[in-house]
Scaffold this motif. Structure first.
Motif, PDB file in Angstrom:
ATOM      1  N   LEU B 274       4.866  24.912  32.151  1.00 22.17           N
ATOM      2  CA  LEU B 274       5.970  24.746  33.097  1.00 22.17           C
ATOM      3  C   LEU B 274       6.810  25.953  33.209  1.00 22.17           C
ATOM      4  N   GLN B 275       7.343  26.656  32.292  1.00 23.88           N
ATOM      5  CA  GLN B 275       8.013  27.640  32.015  1.00 23.88           C
ATOM      6  C   GLN B 275       7.598  28.823  32.534  1.00 23.88           C
ATOM      7  N   GLU B 276       8.554  29.879  32.509  1.00 22.00           N
ATOM      8  CA  GLU B 276       8.194  31.094  33.005  1.00 22.00           C
ATOM      9  C   GLU B 276       6.944  31.770  32.234  1.00 22.00           C
ATOM     10  N   SER B 277       6.080  32.326  33.358  1.00 24.00           N
ATOM     11  CA  SER B 277       5.050  32.900  32.761  1.00 24.00           C
ATOM     12  C   SER B 277       4.320  33.828  33.840  1.00 24.00           C
ATOM     13  N   ASP B 278       3.777  35.092  33.402  1.00 29.31           N
ATOM     14  CA  ASP B 278       3.148  35.835  34.577  1.00 29.31           C
ATOM     15  C   ASP B 278       1.732  35.780  34.711  1.00 29.31           C
ATOM     16  N   ASP B 279       1.556  34.480  35.432  1.00 26.77           N
ATOM     17  CA  ASP B 279      -0.007  34.310  35.479  1.00 26.77           C
ATOM     18  C   ASP B 279      -0.753  34.495  36.787  1.00 26.77           C
ATOM     19  N   TYR B 280       0.114  34.460  37.868  1.00 24.90           N
ATOM     20  CA  TYR B 280      -0.456  34.789  39.246  1.00 24.90           C
ATOM     21  C   TYR B 280      -1.490  33.774  39.533  1.00 24.90           C
ATOM     22  N   GLU B 281      -1.504  32.275  39.001  1.00 24.50           N
ATOM     23  CA  GLU B 281      -2.329  31.336  39.659  1.00 24.50           C
ATOM     24  C   GLU B 281      -1.554  30.970  41.095  1.00 24.50           C
ATOM     25  N   LEU B 282      -2.419  30.217  41.960  1.00 29.08           N
ATOM     26  CA  LEU B 282      -1.336  29.770  43.043  1.00 29.08           C
ATOM     27  C   LEU B 282      -1.175  28.469  43.044  1.00 29.08           C
ATOM     28  N   ILE B 283      -0.263  28.021  43.607  1.00 24.70           N
ATOM     29  CA  ILE B 283       0.296  26.579  43.994  1.00 24.70           C
ATOM     30  C   ILE B 283       0.000  26.599  45.365  1.00 24.70           C
ATOM     31  N   ILE B 284      -0.543  25.359  45.564  1.00 24.36           N
ATOM     32  CA  ILE B 284      -1.116  25.146  47.032  1.00 24.36           C
ATOM     33  C   ILE B 284      -0.563  23.630  47.467  1.00 24.36           C
ATOM     34  N   THR B 285      -0.039  23.302  48.588  1.00 27.95           N
ATOM     35  CA  THR B 285       0.249  22.153  48.994  1.00 27.95           C
ATOM     36  C   THR B 285      -0.648  21.623  50.229  1.00 27.95           C
ATOM     37  N   CYS B 286      -0.853  20.493  50.613  1.00 24.43           N
ATOM     38  CA  CYS B 286      -1.812  20.112  51.493  1.00 24.43           C
ATOM     39  C   CYS B 286      -1.611  18.698  51.797  1.00 24.43           C
ATOM     40  N   PRO B 287      -1.771  18.003  52.956  1.00 23.94           N
ATOM     41  CA  PRO B 287      -1.809  16.691  53.160  1.00 23.94           C
ATOM     42  C   PRO B 287      -2.981  16.201  52.235  1.00 23.94           C
ATOM     43  N   PRO B 288      -2.879  14.893  51.856  1.00 25.64           N
ATOM     44  CA  PRO B 288      -3.968  14.312  50.699  1.00 25.64           C
ATOM     45  C   PRO B 288      -5.252  14.422  51.228  1.00 25.64           C
ATOM     46  N   GLN B 289      -5.542  14.166  52.506  1.00 29.82           N
ATOM     47  CA  GLN B 289      -6.779  14.144  53.061  1.00 29.82           C
ATOM     48  C   GLN B 289      -7.361  15.646  52.832  1.00 29.82           C
ATOM     49  N   ASN B 290      -6.710  16.724  52.689  1.00 29.42           N
ATOM     50  CA  ASN B 290      -7.337  18.103  52.951  1.00 29.42           C
ATOM     51  C   ASN B 290      -7.706  18.384  51.448  1.00 29.42           C
ATOM     52  N   ALA B 291      -7.114  17.724  50.338  1.00 33.12           N
ATOM     53  CA  ALA B 291      -7.177  18.371  49.070  1.00 33.12           C
ATOM     54  C   ALA B 291      -8.755  18.332  48.594  1.00 33.12           C
ATOM     55  N   ALA B 292      -9.636  17.459  48.772  1.00 31.09           N
ATOM     56  CA  ALA B 292     -11.047  17.910  48.643  1.00 31.09           C
ATOM     57  C   ALA B 292     -11.575  19.075  49.147  1.00 31.09           C
ATOM     58  N   GLY B 293     -11.293  19.215  50.581  1.00 28.70           N
ATOM     59  CA  GLY B 293     -11.639  20.362  51.276  1.00 28.70           C
ATOM     60  C   GLY B 293     -11.259  22.045  50.705  1.00 28.70           C
ATOM     61  N   ILE B 294      -9.717  21.833  50.333  1.00 27.51           N
ATOM     62  CA  ILE B 294      -9.463  23.127  49.517  1.00 27.51           C
ATOM     63  C   ILE B 294     -10.204  23.232  48.273  1.00 27.51           C
ATOM     64  N   ARG B 295     -10.267  22.300  47.486  1.00 32.88           N
ATOM     65  CA  ARG B 295     -11.012  22.183  46.161  1.00 32.88           C
ATOM     66  C   ARG B 295     -12.286  22.811  46.612  1.00 32.88           C
ATOM     67  N   GLU B 296     -13.065  22.429  47.480  1.00 30.90           N
ATOM     68  CA  GLU B 296     -14.387  23.017  47.659  1.00 30.90           C
ATOM     69  C   GLU B 296     -14.541  24.493  48.142  1.00 30.90           C
ATOM     70  N   VAL B 297     -13.602  24.841  49.153  1.00 31.44           N
ATOM     71  CA  VAL B 297     -13.228  26.014  49.487  1.00 31.44           C
ATOM     72  C   VAL B 297     -13.100  26.979  48.109  1.00 31.44           C
ATOM     73  N   ILE B 298     -12.298  26.581  47.272  1.00 27.85           N
ATOM     74  CA  ILE B 298     -12.010  27.327  46.013  1.00 27.85           C
ATOM     75  C   ILE B 298     -13.253  27.420  45.083  1.00 27.85           C
ATOM     76  N   GLU B 299     -13.882  26.340  44.980  1.00 30.14           N
ATOM     77  CA  GLU B 299     -14.954  26.111  44.040  1.00 30.14           C
ATOM     78  C   GLU B 299     -16.171  27.013  44.341  1.00 30.14           C
ATOM     79  N   ARG B 300     -16.189  27.081  45.549  1.00 31.52           N
ATOM     80  CA  ARG B 300     -17.408  27.990  46.310  1.00 31.52           C
ATOM     81  C   ARG B 300     -17.384  29.610  45.766  1.00 31.52           C
ATOM     82  N   ILE B 301     -15.934  30.040  45.264  1.00 29.93           N
ATOM     83  CA  ILE B 301     -16.082  31.311  45.161  1.00 29.93           C
ATOM     84  C   ILE B 301     -15.305  31.540  43.783  1.00 29.93           C
TER      85      ILE B 301
END
Lengths: 341, 341
Positions: B274-301
């Motif tokens: 949780l604390q300060e860290s230079d990771d450059y990961e992404l935090i993404i928010t979305c409507p619950p029904q879109n979560a699986a789609g976003i996961r799929e988009v990222i897992e593809r690449i």
């Protein structure tokens, strides 16, 4: 008690600056998203190309912290970036300001710097859309990126001067260097803040509006600003264009102030004109028949003189100054070399 | 003998770097004019908007000069800018590199930094079009401006998360901070250069390609990169969106390496996440029904996990962590505050 950055914290400072920019800055056209996200966003104008430049000034290197107010410091740092966009014939639009600051820096000092940035940006129709704040252990630095726009086909480079072109220069190159030398020679306690040459060093003015007008006219062959000194930047034009240059010494613009300063400093005034100096005047080359037209374009918007000082010649002839007796002295275009000193 | 910048001079160094970039860098589409004039110039793509960000790293503050190679230092500095463009859903295109260097800096050190910049830029289709070199009295700094493009209407902000949205995070936030702590705790002479967490600190990877894919999908409501730490950046989303957040502690991604490091460091692994860290990961928010789609988009690449860690709630509920026993701890989203220390 004066608040320092340490007291306020990074995010507190960002909020304060954001507020100042909203209240005192203009909003350039096309800004989709300004300060406050991972990046800023703007809509490019159809038919225009994007220019981007960055320039940095460092405490103790490019300015003397106890001889310049934070307002003037901000103006100075921004003016030199505006000059770069103008020297391409562009219109400045969006600035990003990256600052290296000490924890002990007073908040008011930073706010005054931003007032200085805006004092330069507002009149040319540009705004601050982003930036970065970093704590440094030692000296302050101000690193500015400026984005501009230029109509397709109007951009003026430094690499396109042609043999036979005349060389024009705006204003009085050398004022800034002479101002710095006067400052360094000042007696303890002597206040030179209002001396015109010291003002030229502390708050150099740019010729961005003139530069855009020259580019729009289509009359010039090449253009550059004199940030490395007149000879340094004429040297850049010659090197990049594969050319040489002949300067007529008695045609070089020497102001009365510069002549007086040269006496005080015990220097040749022509050396002050030619050597490294942070003036941000424009060197413009053009076919001889276009010189009057360019002069007219600039005189319409500016009171500063435009002086024809020489010609572009073949590369093999180098860069030479022709003295009143007709003698020819080859000169080397050594500009401000930051690592040599 | 090793050549230093003092030996080579500013213009000599510029020529050397220019050559290196020509030989080893790609040329991004649309470049009209690269290094070598008062400004660089590019043609914007019709239908696209322009993103611009800048980020600076300072010797001794953001990196430990004797624990990182100049190649990795260059990669690190560039990756964090690439991350910012990616976190808006954009494609990085044109970089300007402004360096503050000592006269004693070896030329090879600077060349290696540039190799590091290119190692990050080449794979994402971006190139170096300009920059600036400045001599500093003290510490080095690397200030990079990166310009990107994003299709009109696709940009993802941090201010548009909505109550009820789920919160996703890529990879393993906290790796970088744990790596830094391991470095600082290392015994004299202990070489941790190959430790995966130390690598995560020295050469943080970005998720720019994933970010662009998420933006292109149109499935997310907001996005940010974790440059101020997971909680710091979730805090930015909440503040800018006028919302709160609930994180399910046991869902937070803790890698085996992080768990081991937490034992060595005597820290709670969740604190490291949780604390300060230079990771450059992404935090993404979305409507619950879109979560699986976003996961799929990222897992593809990407092979890195995408983890659902909680929900966006009303602003009045603040940001809270729900522990396994159902207890709720309010947390303050203090990110890395550069002036507090």
């Amino acid at each position: 008690m004066t608040d320092t950055l340490k007291d306020l914290g990074e995010f507190g400072l960002i909020r304060k600056i954001d507020e100042l920019i909203r209240e005192q800055g203009i909003r350039a056209p096309g800004v989709e998203l300004g300060i406050g996200d991972d990046a800023a966003c703007f809509r490019p104008r159809p038919g225009y190309e994007i220019l981007v430049t960055c320039d940095c000034i460092v405490e103790g290197r490019h300015y003397l912290p106890d001889r310049i107010t934070p307002l003037d410091l901000g103006r100075r740092a921004m003016a030199l970036n505006i000059s770069d966009i103008g020297a391409m014939g562009g219109q400045p639009r969006y600035a990003l300001v990256s600052l290296g600051l000490r924890g002990e820096t007073p908040v008011g000092y930073v706010e005054d710097m931003f007032r200085g940035f805006l004092a330069e940006l507002n009149p040319v129709g540009a705004s601050i859309v982003g930036g970065n704040l970093t704590k440094t252990g030692d000296g302050l630095f101000i690193d500015i990126t400026l984005v501009g726009e230029v109509e397709k086909g109007k951009m003026l480079r430094r690499s396109t001067a042609r043999e036979g072109d005349v060389i024009l220069v705006t204003g009085f190159p050398g004022h800034s260097a002479a101002g710095l030398k006067l400052l360094l020679n000042a007696r303890e306690g002597e206040d030179l803040g209002d001396h015109p040459l010291v003002r030229a060093f502390n708050v150099p003015s740019h010729r961005a509006i003139e530069g855009k007008a020259v580019a729009d006219s289509g009359l010039a062959s090449a253009m550059i600003d004199t940030s490395d000194g007149f000879l340094g930047d004429l040297g850049h034009i010659c090197e990049e264009s594969g050319a040489g240059a002949e300067l007529i010494q008695h045609k070089l613009p020497v102001s009365d102030e510069l002549r007086e300063a040269a006496v005080i400093l015990g220097q040749d005034p022509y050396d002050l004109v030619l050597q490294e100096s942070d003036d941000y005047e424009l060197i413009i080359t053009c076919p001889p028949q276009n010189a009057a037209g360019i002069r007219e374009v600039i005189e319409r918007i500016s009171k500063d003189p435009v002086t024809e000082v020489g010609r572009i010649v073949g590369a093999s002839r180098g860069i030479a100054v022709i003295r009143p007796d007709g003698s020819r002295t080859l000169v080397t275009p050594e500009g401000w070399d930051h690592f040599a000193g």
